[in-house]
Design an enzyme around this catalytic site. Structure first.
Site: not given
Length: 866
Positions: A506, A561
């Protein structure tokens, strides 16, 4: 990440350190589950660069990539008695019978394509050993070659030895990191930065080898820190260099601060050994609450151990308690199923366990295992990506404000419950990816790492560099030895102990730049990636993490990401890259939202193609039309952009539809298919979006008063919008069902033909007047007519392979809530002669707002050597 170029969707969530007790009580009131009682009794649980070599040239009338290789054309069957069936017939079987399963391993037809030099195997995810059953209650079970013929106990023994085998693996030494300049010559202009980056990586690898015995040993920090049990007792160690005094307290010693005072070494590590009781029982019983009390520069402080493996919140309490989690052997979950083989085509179902129930509750790992995993398998996905696994004290953070990095979220059950979920996924042939957060940590000082030893610089950068102003969270110091140990060990922990098959990292953009990607518009200029704004320490950490993961778990998958498009992101480390397998292609979803704000009459086909194909050469992407970000309150899903409030009144089949609903359903299907067809080498869908979930996600929360006096309105702690209405997609009397059936058709089409991983990709048409896009991917020819009104008869489309074609997927099929304008029994014969830069062509009917996929019929085509 709940994050876009403009930042987090919940930017106003206050940290516990900035709230008084009454305010904290209000925003922690969502924690309703009584967990503590579970553990006080016995419990059995179950581009190459953008400037020169894009994958596709969006400005040319036709575009190609890698049109040099022989292609294997897969055949398929559902059972041994139907071995003569075409792949298209198998797909039709699935579409007509939603309970039917596809066995891709039995697709054996091979043919060749003229002018192609290399074989490209694109038969899909599973190899030999997949078993096919036809009922939803007994879905196909993956069977690895290594376990055929073994008894259940032998399989369990083999799985139990995995950790031992991992310890014996050697992570390859660094390469020279120079191949990136061959891949992308423009990078030579930044060789000073890139060579420095690679040099720092090599130095760190050398230091870890010298002082820690290598990455493998270094990443077993959980065997040294936190609680470790031996035959004679329990040792507890904690790195807290700012503390002046420390003691271990808990239920086991009646919270007596004088009973178990710890000692400190020269590296700031505190330690204590607790011998077994006289009867040989462990000194700390399983399920006991534990904390470490420290005298710090900020005063006396009780903290949850940084390496705690489980943490729960007692009923009526605000802070969490660390739990010593070490159940008896007979109560520990034993994995029964080996990991599935890594799929060649990655089709990800993104899910959040807590909000996966149709009821307004916090769902459990067990319910997700039993109810949701079979659904994911039946839809045709081969991977499930689970959010919010790491413990987070604030539910509405969606799991992105982590407080306890080694502990699975207790809201959904026990660690053993989570293991059972993963094991079931493996039984179904699904790989399990974890949405891991190493980009930042919760600002919560009661439950998390913030101010752990009374300083703001223990695990994080001090001062403003260590604080993310938009996310209200702390930022790790990736240049510190113990921080690297902590995070690398954390990644290994989830792979080794819980059998996760990889990670979606993330917020990687936030890690890689000191500006965190905030208020920065990345244009593709290489100066944006390689300069003073780059956090080299963070990039080197990501290189180490990928080195570790792929070295010890060769089948593991890592997805980053990243919205910036940093070059070398998905290039192997030994070649000079960062080492991710895939980049999450975030720009596609943002562009779809931009387009949806316009009339589709104003869309430009060239813009759509460019959006989907603008990615770096040799760097794989996971494409998606929408993820959890678009489903959150304050945003809109594609379905809601298209149909808005009409979704509440006109989705029932027993009442007339509306033009808005007809348009919305048609475009929703087309958007998903073209994203999957052109957007990347992997595909992701957030749960519920496969059928156009009609409502947003809003986590339960009360009103919150911020330090500046502003009040953030809540929703009266309601769970009504924090769930997924799977019943709508399953209901045969609602139009949602057709949208879900189409998603299943997409996934099974890719399973059979493996088009996402084919190196043969060619865009032959993007006609602005007709609003038609035609492209080849693998063996398939995709035809999209985005025109709102015009349908085209005898519409000529170019193709590569000669012979006969038939329809294998049709968004206008009545099964998918279409208008049945396509004849599925029709056959399409090619004509020789160049058309749209293709050597052959055939005529089709292309209805308005419809996508149709055509495949060659194998028995009409003899192999042609190039």
């Amino acid at each position: 990440m709940v994050y876009s170029l403009s930042g987090v969707r919940f930017p106003t969530v206050p940290s516990s350190s900035s709230l008084n007790k009454s305010v904290r009580a209000s925003f922690n009131a969502d924690r309703k589950i009584d967990h503590l009682s579970f553990f006080l009794r016995n419990r059995s649980s179950s581009r190459k660069n953008l400037a020169s070599r894009l994958a596709f040239d969006s400005e040319s009338p036709s575009s190609t990539v890698a049109a040099s290789g022989k292609i294997l054309v897969p055949g398929s069957n559902v059972d041994d008695s139907s071995s003569s069936k075409e792949p298209s017939e198998v797909l039709q079987t699935v579409l007509e019978d939603p309970q039917a399963s596809i066995d891709a391993s039995k697709m054996g037809n091979e043919s060749e394509i003229e002018g192609e030099e290399n074989y490209i195997d694109h038969t899909g995810g599973y190899g030999e050993g997949d078993e096919v059953q036809d009922s939803a209650s007994s879905l196909p079970v993956h069977e690895d070659e290594k376990v055929k013929g073994l008894t259940d106990s032998e399989v369990e023994e083999m799985i139990s030895r995995e950790s031992e085998q991992v310890r014996k693996r050697t992570i390859p030494p660094p390469g020279n990191g120079q191949r990136i300049y061959e891949i992308d010559p423009l990078l030579r202009n930044f060789s000073g930065h890139l060579d420095y980056r690679y040099g720092q990586y090599r130095k760190l690898r050398d230091a870890i080898d010298k002082y820690e015995g290598g990455l493998e040993a270094f990443s077993r920090g959980y065997e040294k820190f936190g609680f470790t049990r031996s035959a004679t007792g329990i040792t507890y160690r904690e790195w807290a260099p700012g503390a002046k005094w420390a003691t271990l307290i808990g239920d086991f010693n009646n919270w007596n601060p004088n009973a178990d005072v710890m000692t400190q070494n020269e590296f700031g590590v505190w330690e204590i050994f607790l011998p077994n009781n006289a009867d040989g029982s462990p000194p700390i019983p399983h399920g006991s609450r534990v904390k470490v009390r420290m005298d710090t520069p900020s005063g006396l402080k009780d903290s949850i151990p940084a390496w705690i493996k489980f943490a729960v919140q007692a009923p009526g309490e605000i802070p969490y308690d660390g739990i010593y989690y070490d159940p008896p052997e007979e109560e520990k979950y034993v994995f029964k199923h080996p990991r599935p083989k890594r799929p060649k085509s990655l089709r990800i179902y993104e899910a959040h366990v807590g909000m996966s129930s149709t009821e307004p509750i916090i769902n459990t790992y067990a319910n997700f295992r039993d109810d949701v995993l079979p659904r994911i398998k039946r839809l045709g996905y081969n991977a499930v990506q689970i959010m919010a696994i790491q413990e987070h004290s604030y539910y509405a953070s969606f799991g992105y404000h982590v407080t306890n990095f080694f502990a699975p979220s207790s809201r959904c059950g026990t660690p053993d419950d989570l293991k059972s979920l993963i094991d079931k996924a493996h039984e179904l042939g699904l790989i399990v990816l974890m949405d891991i957060v190493h980009s930042h940590a919760s600002n919560n000082t009661l439950d998390g790492l913030n101010m752990f030893d009374g300083t703001d610089s223990c695990y994080f950068h001090s001062g403003s560099r260590g604080y993310h102003w938009m996310w209200d969270s702390r930022l790790f110091n990736y240049g510190h030895w113990e921080v690297i140990r902590y995070l690398l060990s954390n990644a290994r922990w989830w792979l080794d102990q819980y059998k996760f098959d990889g990670f979606r990292f993330d917020g990687v953009t936030s890690m890689m730049y000191t500006h965190h990607g905030l208020q920065v518009g990345f244009t593709g200029n290489y100066n944006e990636y390689f300069g003073y704004a780059t956090d080299v320490d963070a990039v080197v950490y990501l290189m180490l993490a990928n080195d570790l993961i792929h070295g010890l778990f060769p089948e593991a998958i890592t997805i980053g990401e990243d919205v910036s498009g940093m070059p070398t992101f998905c290039i192997p480390i030994q070649d000079g890259g960062v080492g991710f397998d895939y980049r999450l292609h975030m720009a596609i979803a943002d562009k779809w939202i931009e387009l949806l704000k316009k009339r589709d009459e104003d869309w430009r086909m060239g813009d759509v193609v460019h959006m989907l194909t603008n990615r770096r050469w040799l760097e794989k992407c996971v494409a998606y039309a929408e993820s959890h970000d678009q489903a959150l309150v304050g945003d809109k899903t594609i379905a809601f952009w298209l149909m808005d409030k009409d979704m509440y009144d006109f989705m029932a089949l027993d009442r007339p539809s509306t033009p808005l609903i007809d348009r919305g359903i048609a475009l929703h299907k087309m958007i998903r298919l073209i994203t999957m067809g052109l957007g990347g080498e992997g595909y992701l869908n957030f749960m519920g979006n496969e059928f156009g979930h009609p409502e947003w996600i809003d986590f339960p929360r009360f009103d919150n008063r911020l330090p500046d006096g502003k009040v953030v309105p809540g929703n009266n702690n309601s769970f009504d919008k924090c769930r997924r209405r799977f019943d709508l997609g399953d209901a045969g009397y609602l139009r949602y069902r057709g949208m879900q059936e189409f998603d299943q058709g997409m996934q099974h089409l890719e399973e059979i033909y493996g088009f996402m991983t084919s190196e043969h990709q060619y865009i032959s048409r993007k006609n602005e007047g007709d609003r038609v896009i035609v492209f080849e991917r693998g063996d398939l020819v995709f035809v999209f007519n985005f025109h709102w009104n015009n349908s085209y008869s005898d519409y000529r489309i170019g193709c590569l392979k000669p012979g006969k074609y038939k329809v294998v997927l049709d968004s206008d099929d009545p099964l998918f809530e279409g208008f049945s304008r396509i004849d599925h029994n029709a056959e399409f014969f090619t004509s020789e002669g160049w058309y749209d830069n293709r050597p052959r062509s055939f005529l089709v009917y292309a209805p308005a707002r419809t996508a149709v996929v055509y495949a060659p019929i194998k028995d009409e085509q003899e192999p042609i050597d190039g």
